[in-house]
Design a protein around this motif. Structure first.
Motif, PDB file in Angstrom:
ATOM      1  N   ARG A 111      35.425 -30.256  20.189  1.00  0.00           N
ATOM      2  CA  ARG A 111      34.270 -29.630  20.835  1.00  0.00           C
ATOM      3  C   ARG A 111      33.446 -28.910  19.778  1.00  0.00           C
ATOM      4  NH1 ARG A 111      35.219 -27.710  26.312  1.00  0.00           N
ATOM      5  NH2 ARG A 111      34.586 -25.632  25.625  1.00  0.00           N
ATOM      6  N   THR A 112      32.148 -29.230  19.743  1.00  0.00           N
ATOM      7  CA  THR A 112      31.227 -28.575  18.819  1.00  0.00           C
ATOM      8  C   THR A 112      30.187 -27.819  19.626  1.00  0.00           C
ATOM      9  OG1 THR A 112      31.510 -30.384  17.239  1.00  0.00           O
ATOM     10  CG2 THR A 112      29.626 -28.895  16.897  1.00  0.00           C
ATOM     11  N   PRO A 113      30.120 -26.495  19.509  1.00  0.00           N
ATOM     12  CA  PRO A 113      29.154 -25.746  20.316  1.00  0.00           C
ATOM     13  C   PRO A 113      27.721 -26.030  19.900  1.00  0.00           C
ATOM     14  CG  PRO A 113      30.255 -24.300  18.747  1.00  0.00           C
ATOM     15  CD  PRO A 113      30.947 -25.623  18.670  1.00  0.00           C
ATOM     16  N   VAL A 114      26.838 -26.140  20.913  1.00  0.00           N
ATOM     17  CA  VAL A 114      25.406 -26.309  20.694  1.00  0.00           C
ATOM     18  C   VAL A 114      24.664 -25.055  21.115  1.00  0.00           C
ATOM     19  CG1 VAL A 114      23.358 -27.630  21.351  1.00  0.00           C
ATOM     20  CG2 VAL A 114      25.528 -28.802  20.981  1.00  0.00           C
ATOM     21  N   ALA A 115      25.097 -24.467  22.237  1.00  0.00           N
ATOM     22  CA  ALA A 115      24.504 -23.240  22.760  1.00  0.00           C
ATOM     23  C   ALA A 115      25.626 -22.440  23.410  1.00  0.00           C
ATOM     24  CB  ALA A 115      23.380 -23.548  23.749  1.00  0.00           C
ATOM     25  N   ASP A 116      25.248 -21.390  24.151  1.00  0.00           N
ATOM     26  CA  ASP A 116      26.244 -20.494  24.722  1.00  0.00           C
ATOM     27  C   ASP A 116      27.282 -21.230  25.562  1.00  0.00           C
ATOM     28  OD1 ASP A 116      25.144 -18.322  23.526  1.00  0.00           O
ATOM     29  OD2 ASP A 116      24.014 -17.656  25.273  1.00  0.00           O
ATOM     30  N   ASN A 117      26.859 -22.180  26.356  1.00  0.00           N
ATOM     31  CA  ASN A 117      27.803 -22.862  27.242  1.00  0.00           C
ATOM     32  C   ASN A 117      27.639 -24.378  27.209  1.00  0.00           C
ATOM     33  OD1 ASN A 117      25.331 -22.926  28.512  1.00  0.00           O
ATOM     34  ND2 ASN A 117      26.185 -22.756  30.563  1.00  0.00           N
ATOM     35  N   ILE A 118      27.174 -24.911  26.099  1.00  0.00           N
ATOM     36  CA  ILE A 118      26.953 -26.348  25.952  1.00  0.00           C
ATOM     37  C   ILE A 118      27.666 -26.831  24.691  1.00  0.00           C
ATOM     38  CG2 ILE A 118      25.246 -28.190  25.712  1.00  0.00           C
ATOM     39  CD1 ILE A 118      23.231 -26.351  27.062  1.00  0.00           C
ATOM     40  N   TYR A 119      28.397 -27.932  24.830  1.00  0.00           N
ATOM     41  CA  TYR A 119      29.189 -28.451  23.726  1.00  0.00           C
ATOM     42  C   TYR A 119      28.938 -29.938  23.543  1.00  0.00           C
ATOM     43  CZ  TYR A 119      31.826 -24.123  24.374  1.00  0.00           C
ATOM     44  OH  TYR A 119      32.179 -22.811  24.496  1.00  0.00           O
ATOM     45  N   LEU A 120      29.156 -30.409  22.323  1.00  0.00           N
ATOM     46  CA  LEU A 120      29.234 -31.831  22.056  1.00  0.00           C
ATOM     47  C   LEU A 120      30.716 -32.174  21.997  1.00  0.00           C
ATOM     48  CD1 LEU A 120      26.591 -32.134  19.194  1.00  0.00           C
ATOM     49  CD2 LEU A 120      26.240 -32.269  21.667  1.00  0.00           C
ATOM     50  N   VAL A 121      31.117 -33.185  22.721  1.00  0.00           N
ATOM     51  CA  VAL A 121      32.530 -33.547  22.824  1.00  0.00           C
ATOM     52  C   VAL A 121      32.714 -34.942  22.240  1.00  0.00           C
ATOM     53  CG1 VAL A 121      34.489 -33.901  24.366  1.00  0.00           C
ATOM     54  CG2 VAL A 121      32.772 -32.158  24.902  1.00  0.00           C
ATOM     55  N   GLY A 122      33.572 -35.042  21.229  1.00  0.00           N
ATOM     56  CA  GLY A 122      33.874 -36.332  20.630  1.00  0.00           C
ATOM     57  C   GLY A 122      32.798 -36.859  19.719  1.00  0.00           C
ATOM     58  N   GLU A 123      31.920 -35.976  19.207  1.00  0.00           N
ATOM     59  CA  GLU A 123      30.866 -36.403  18.300  1.00  0.00           C
ATOM     60  C   GLU A 123      30.485 -35.229  17.409  1.00  0.00           C
ATOM     61  OE1 GLU A 123      27.066 -37.120  20.097  1.00  0.00           O
ATOM     62  OE2 GLU A 123      27.519 -35.818  21.767  1.00  0.00           O
ATOM     63  N   ALA A 124      29.688 -35.479  16.396  1.00  0.00           N
ATOM     64  CA  ALA A 124      29.224 -34.425  15.496  1.00  0.00           C
ATOM     65  C   ALA A 124      27.725 -34.269  15.649  1.00  0.00           C
ATOM     66  CB  ALA A 124      29.560 -34.781  14.047  1.00  0.00           C
ATOM     67  N   PRO A 125      27.210 -33.031  15.527  1.00  0.00           N
ATOM     68  CA  PRO A 125      25.778 -32.825  15.668  1.00  0.00           C
ATOM     69  C   PRO A 125      25.021 -33.260  14.427  1.00  0.00           C
ATOM     70  CG  PRO A 125      26.844 -30.766  15.136  1.00  0.00           C
ATOM     71  CD  PRO A 125      27.939 -31.790  15.300  1.00  0.00           C
TER      72      PRO A 125
END
Length: 336
Positions: A111-125
């Protein structure tokens, strides 16, 4: 975490309307969904993910590719690009690229955080914080919280899985929202995840509204009671002011019937006695006060007219299954 509101915030109370459809609307005025957490998931086949049971609702939108969904009480359901499903009670379920794949727990994925409650799952930003272009199946998954008590009859009546496409004919806003989510995914613009989170909140609320409208065409139980002008008026009054001392004579007076005829009609239509229904609604309100607003148990007991905190606690446990102190949010308990 910061919550996103669906926009169905409670409105100021007004005099109860008289038409059955308006009475049901009166109950739904306070319905709100808050987005707790979202994840944009890129899964490269073969894959399968298990989502554990949770008190919150689960939402899934298939942005690209295909997926299969199964709950303990259902067969595999095929989902295609543009499909969205809401699991209002957050039951255990599995999403997979095919039914044969063994599942891993969602919490085991990167899990990579994007914002307070939004994540990228299984990928990189990417460098700008937005996800890289997808090379697999893409989903947008969310966890949502109802402001309704989990024991509320409306929530209890909902099916385990509510599919947006099956309700689209009932509510023209549903396909429009699905198309808007597809466009956000396709364009991959800056801030797309935030836009998708807000669209998901509104889409979930629209799914529920469309389901209620569909259920009303072949209603039974609680919704049938809401459609009845006389019984519906009584139920709307109870929900509008659960802290009132709703005795059977007072409720019978609202219906314009004798005590015996009112009690018989209410029990036959709703499926439980007026006293039991009032007790449940009052405890729904108490749990919301204690769990979400941090109200002290003694204050909740007083507001609901109980002579002592002990008698309130016994009534609360009888309905909810837990003592009042057990439902208090830990952070609120330390600051109340």
């Amino acid at each position: 975490m910061h919550d996103h509101s669906s926009g169905l915030a409670p409105l100021p109370r007004e005099p109860l309307p008289s038409r059955p459809s308006d009475l049901l609307s009166q109950i739904l005025l306070g319905l709100r969904l808050d987005g707790v957490e979202y994840g944009r998931c890129v899964m490269r086949p073969p894959w399968a993910v298990a989502f554990p049971a949770t008190p919150e609702a689960r939402f899934h939108f298939v942005a690209r590719g295909t997926a299969w969904l199964r709950t303990p009480g259902s067969e595999w359901l095929a989902l295609h690009a543009g499909d969205a499903v809401l699991l209002p009670r957050g039951v255990f379920h599995v999403l997979a690229s095919s039914p044969q794949e063994p599942a891993v727990d969602i919490d085991s994925l990167t899990r990579t955080p994007v914002a307070d409650n939004i994540y990228l799952v299984g990928e990189a930003p990417a460098a700008g914080g937005e996800p890289l272009g997808p090379t697999g199946d893409v989903m947008f998954c969310g966890t949502m919280r109802f402001n309704l008590d989990p024991l509320h009859p409306l929530l209890a009546m909902m099916p385990d899985v509510m599919r947006a496409n099956e309700l689209a004919l009932r509510d023209p806003s549903v396909p429009a929202l699905l198309e808007a989510m597809e466009r956000e995914v396709a364009l991959e613009r800056i801030g797309a995840c935030g836009m998708l989170a807000r669209l998901a909140d509104v889409l979930a609320a629209s799914i529920i509204r469309a389901w209620v409208e569909c259920a009303c065409s072949d209603a039974s139980g609680w919704i049938a009671a809401m459609q009845c002008p006389r019984i519906g008026k009584v139920i709307a009054a109870i929900h509008a002011a659960p802290e009132r001392d709703w005795s059977v004579p007072a409720l019978a007076g609202l219906m314009g019937a004798s005590r015996s005829s009112f009690a018989e009609a209410f029990t036959r239509t709703v499926g439980e006695s007026p006293a039991k229904y009032v007790a449940r609604v009052r405890m729904f309100q108490a749990r919301r006060w204690i769990e979400r607003e941090g109200m002290r148990v003694a204050v909740a007991a007083t507001r609901l007219g109980y002579d002592s905190e002990a008698s309130f606690s016994r009534a609360f446990k009888r309905v909810v299954g837990l003592p009042p102190a057990a439902v208090r949010h830990p952070r609120r308990a330390t600051t109340a």
